[in-house]
Design a protein around this motif. Structure first.
Motif, PDB file in Angstrom:
ATOM      1  N   LYS A   1       1.080  -1.141   0.038  1.00 13.62           N
ATOM      2  CA  LYS A   1       0.236  -0.055  -0.070  1.00 13.62           C
ATOM      3  C   LYS A   1       1.363   1.351   0.143  1.00 13.62           C
ATOM      4  O   LYS A   1       0.272   2.479   0.160  1.00 13.62           O
ATOM      5  CB  LYS A   1      -0.875  -0.040   1.218  1.00 13.62           C
ATOM      6  N   GLU A   2       2.136   1.165   0.382  1.00 12.94           N
ATOM      7  CA  GLU A   2       3.476   2.343   0.061  1.00 12.94           C
ATOM      8  C   GLU A   2       3.903   2.629  -1.052  1.00 12.94           C
ATOM      9  O   GLU A   2       4.659   3.130  -0.973  1.00 12.94           O
ATOM     10  CB  GLU A   2       4.223   2.138   1.907  1.00 12.94           C
ATOM     11  N   GLY A   3       3.713   1.299  -2.051  1.00 14.80           N
ATOM     12  CA  GLY A   3       4.244   1.795  -3.330  1.00 14.80           C
ATOM     13  C   GLY A   3       5.404   0.688  -3.280  1.00 14.80           C
ATOM     14  O   GLY A   3       5.927   0.535  -4.867  1.00 14.80           O
ATOM     15  N   ILE A   4       5.917  -0.062  -2.614  1.00 13.86           N
ATOM     16  CA  ILE A   4       6.894  -0.636  -3.275  1.00 13.86           C
ATOM     17  C   ILE A   4       6.545  -1.902  -2.920  1.00 13.86           C
ATOM     18  O   ILE A   4       5.585  -2.893  -2.805  1.00 13.86           O
ATOM     19  CB  ILE A   4       7.323  -1.373  -0.624  1.00 13.86           C
ATOM     20  N   LYS A   5       7.203  -2.137  -4.333  1.00 15.70           N
ATOM     21  CA  LYS A   5       7.298  -2.587  -5.376  1.00 15.70           C
ATOM     22  C   LYS A   5       8.300  -4.043  -5.388  1.00 15.70           C
ATOM     23  O   LYS A   5       7.602  -5.037  -5.765  1.00 15.70           O
ATOM     24  CB  LYS A   5       6.825  -2.538  -6.737  1.00 15.70           C
ATOM     25  N   HIS A   6       9.399  -3.953  -4.911  1.00 15.96           N
ATOM     26  CA  HIS A   6      11.069  -4.700  -5.523  1.00 15.96           C
ATOM     27  C   HIS A   6      12.100  -4.852  -4.480  1.00 15.96           C
ATOM     28  O   HIS A   6      12.835  -3.727  -5.173  1.00 15.96           O
ATOM     29  CB  HIS A   6      11.217  -4.340  -7.037  1.00 15.96           C
ATOM     30  N   LEU A   7      11.948  -4.932  -3.436  1.00 21.48           N
ATOM     31  CA  LEU A   7      12.866  -4.909  -2.566  1.00 21.48           C
ATOM     32  C   LEU A   7      13.770  -6.683  -3.108  1.00 21.48           C
ATOM     33  O   LEU A   7      13.240  -7.467  -3.558  1.00 21.48           O
ATOM     34  CB  LEU A   7      12.276  -5.139  -1.144  1.00 21.48           C
ATOM     35  N   ASN A   8      14.932  -5.864  -3.330  1.00 19.87           N
ATOM     36  CA  ASN A   8      15.628  -7.087  -3.324  1.00 19.87           C
ATOM     37  C   ASN A   8      16.923  -7.834  -2.353  1.00 19.87           C
ATOM     38  O   ASN A   8      16.860  -9.165  -1.763  1.00 19.87           O
ATOM     39  CB  ASN A   8      17.378  -6.209  -3.983  1.00 19.87           C
ATOM     40  N   SER A   9      17.314  -6.992  -1.278  1.00 22.23           N
ATOM     41  CA  SER A   9      18.081  -7.102  -0.154  1.00 22.23           C
ATOM     42  C   SER A   9      18.073  -6.697   0.665  1.00 22.23           C
ATOM     43  O   SER A   9      17.411  -5.991   0.597  1.00 22.23           O
ATOM     44  CB  SER A   9      19.361  -8.167  -0.586  1.00 22.23           C
ATOM     45  N   GLY A  10      18.795  -7.045   1.931  1.00 19.19           N
ATOM     46  CA  GLY A  10      18.516  -6.669   3.482  1.00 19.19           C
ATOM     47  C   GLY A  10      19.897  -7.014   4.189  1.00 19.19           C
ATOM     48  O   GLY A  10      20.471  -7.633   3.787  1.00 19.19           O
ATOM     49  N   LEU A  11      20.141  -5.613   4.812  1.00 17.56           N
ATOM     50  CA  LEU A  11      21.094  -5.896   5.855  1.00 17.56           C
ATOM     51  C   LEU A  11      20.492  -5.776   7.260  1.00 17.56           C
ATOM     52  O   LEU A  11      20.189  -4.037   7.500  1.00 17.56           O
ATOM     53  CB  LEU A  11      22.588  -5.160   4.833  1.00 17.56           C
ATOM     54  N   VAL A  12      21.119  -6.189   8.307  1.00 19.60           N
ATOM     55  CA  VAL A  12      20.726  -5.817   9.999  1.00 19.60           C
ATOM     56  C   VAL A  12      21.760  -5.025  10.990  1.00 19.60           C
ATOM     57  O   VAL A  12      23.096  -5.528  10.212  1.00 19.60           O
ATOM     58  CB  VAL A  12      19.947  -6.891  10.953  1.00 19.60           C
ATOM     59  N   ILE A  13      21.535  -3.968  10.549  1.00 15.28           N
ATOM     60  CA  ILE A  13      22.835  -2.950  11.588  1.00 15.28           C
ATOM     61  C   ILE A  13      22.656  -2.122  12.782  1.00 15.28           C
ATOM     62  O   ILE A  13      21.451  -1.226  13.007  1.00 15.28           O
ATOM     63  CB  ILE A  13      23.358  -2.155  10.766  1.00 15.28           C
ATOM     64  N   LYS A  14      23.032  -2.639  13.926  1.00 14.55           N
ATOM     65  CA  LYS A  14      22.714  -2.537  14.843  1.00 14.55           C
ATOM     66  C   LYS A  14      20.741  -1.655  15.337  1.00 14.55           C
ATOM     67  O   LYS A  14      20.072  -0.714  15.665  1.00 14.55           O
ATOM     68  CB  LYS A  14      23.427  -0.678  15.622  1.00 14.55           C
ATOM     69  N   GLY A  15      19.888  -2.810  15.259  1.00 11.06           N
ATOM     70  CA  GLY A  15      18.834  -3.395  15.316  1.00 11.06           C
ATOM     71  C   GLY A  15      17.653  -2.466  13.900  1.00 11.06           C
ATOM     72  O   GLY A  15      16.840  -2.164  14.259  1.00 11.06           O
ATOM     73  N   LYS A  16      18.199  -1.708  13.477  1.00  7.82           N
ATOM     74  CA  LYS A  16      17.814  -1.430  11.633  1.00  7.82           C
ATOM     75  C   LYS A  16      18.004  -1.915  10.797  1.00  7.82           C
ATOM     76  O   LYS A  16      19.191  -3.057  10.759  1.00  7.82           O
ATOM     77  CB  LYS A  16      18.654  -0.010  11.031  1.00  7.82           C
ATOM     78  N   LEU A  17      17.262  -2.728   9.861  1.00  9.29           N
ATOM     79  CA  LEU A  17      17.550  -3.366   8.704  1.00  9.29           C
ATOM     80  C   LEU A  17      17.257  -2.502   7.159  1.00  9.29           C
ATOM     81  O   LEU A  17      15.925  -2.020   6.940  1.00  9.29           O
ATOM     82  CB  LEU A  17      16.033  -4.507   8.814  1.00  9.29           C
ATOM     83  N   TYR A  18      18.342  -3.091   6.966  1.00  5.97           N
ATOM     84  CA  TYR A  18      18.139  -1.536   5.831  1.00  5.97           C
ATOM     85  C   TYR A  18      18.180  -2.910   4.225  1.00  5.97           C
ATOM     86  O   TYR A  18      18.402  -3.559   4.261  1.00  5.97           O
ATOM     87  CB  TYR A  18      20.037  -0.907   5.538  1.00  5.97           C
TER      88      TYR A  18
END
Length: 268
Positions: free
Chosen positions: A75-92
């Motif tokens: 619903k927020e227009g996110i269509k293609h997340l590719n990958s992720g990385l967790v650093i200090k409690g945040k997921l990028y």
């Protein structure tokens, strides 16, 4: 073998040659989890892994794979997340408008405790291509930008334009590298889908589908990454993540999208 009366610089060269053969020789599957959403990538922290699938992220326990939470960005227009990385409690998470042209990319940031979206860094129309992965090493950001073949090619650029870009902490570009031809050929017609730095200072990269890890390192000169080794792997391309919370082993997480599996494996 005993080396006597050998000049120091020859010893240094021998040591360097020996170390080049001491790199990772095998990758062994440790465990797998059946997760229906395992289509794009996985990220990992001390107690959880995060399955990334285009518009959604699901949070799971590393001990049994049980789903704990879900975030839905459709619903927020996110269509293609590719990958992720967790650093200090945040997921990028790397986010793109694939397969649209011109290519546009951003990094979407989440609080792993609440699984709420808490930030964004937009590249807009990214000059390097489509952002597929991000990592952090030595205080710098490292990113993979993909280009594709055929109808997915952008402005006449094909897979050869795929690159790894280094940024400072404020996302100011510092350096960039391309992949050697033999790796570009393996990526084609898709591209570099995943990348993560290992504890041994080597960069592990994936393509789109092949059950292989391409072990790379920065060159001493020039602009082309050096191909150290190709490792057969239980991970079938897509986004990968190193488990930096496992101190005595080098553990990598990835997916097998055809079988909807999240897989952890040890690099020895």
């Amino acid at each position: 073998m005993i080396l006597r009366n050998v000049p120091f610089f020859f010893l240094c060269a021998f040591s360097s040659l020996f170390s080049s053969f001491s790199y990772s020789q095998a990758i062994t599957e440790i465990r797998s989890f059946q997760v229906a959403e395992a289509k794009q990538a996985v990220a990992v922290d001390e107690e959880h892994f995060y399955v990334i699938n285009n518009s959604t992220i699901t949070k799971h326990s590393k001990s049994d794979g049980k789903q704990i939470a879900v975030w839905d960005g459709s619903k927020e227009g996110i269509k293609h997340l590719n990958s992720g990385l967790v650093i200090k409690g945040k997921l990028y998470c790397a986010n793109t408008n694939y397969p649209e042209i011109p290519m546009a990319s951003s990094i979407e940031i989440f609080d792993v405790n609440t699984m709420q979206h808490v930030g964004n860094h937009s590249f807009g129309i990214a000059e390097h291509g489509s952002l597929t992965w991000i990592d952090q090493k030595d205080g710098f950001w490292w990113s993979g930008f993909a280009h594709y073949a055929g109808k997915e090619a952008s402005e006449g650029r094909d897979v050869r334009w795929t690159s790894v870009v280094k940024y400072d902490s404020e996302w100011r570009q510092l350096e960039s590298w391309i992949f050697p031809k033999q790796i570009v050929d393996l990526f084609t017609p898709k591209s570099n889908s995943g990348g993560a730095w290992g504890k041994n200072g080597l960069l592990y990269c994936t393509g789109h589908d092949q059950p292989e890890l391409y072990v790379m390192r920065l060159p001493k000169s020039g602009f082309t990454l050096e191909h150290v080794k190709t490792l057969p792997a239980p991970l079938h391309g897509q986004g990968i993540a190193m488990d930096h919370w496992t101190k005595d082993k080098q553990i990598i997480y990835g997916i097998n999208r055809a079988e909807n599996k999240v897989i952890s494996a040890e690099i020895k």
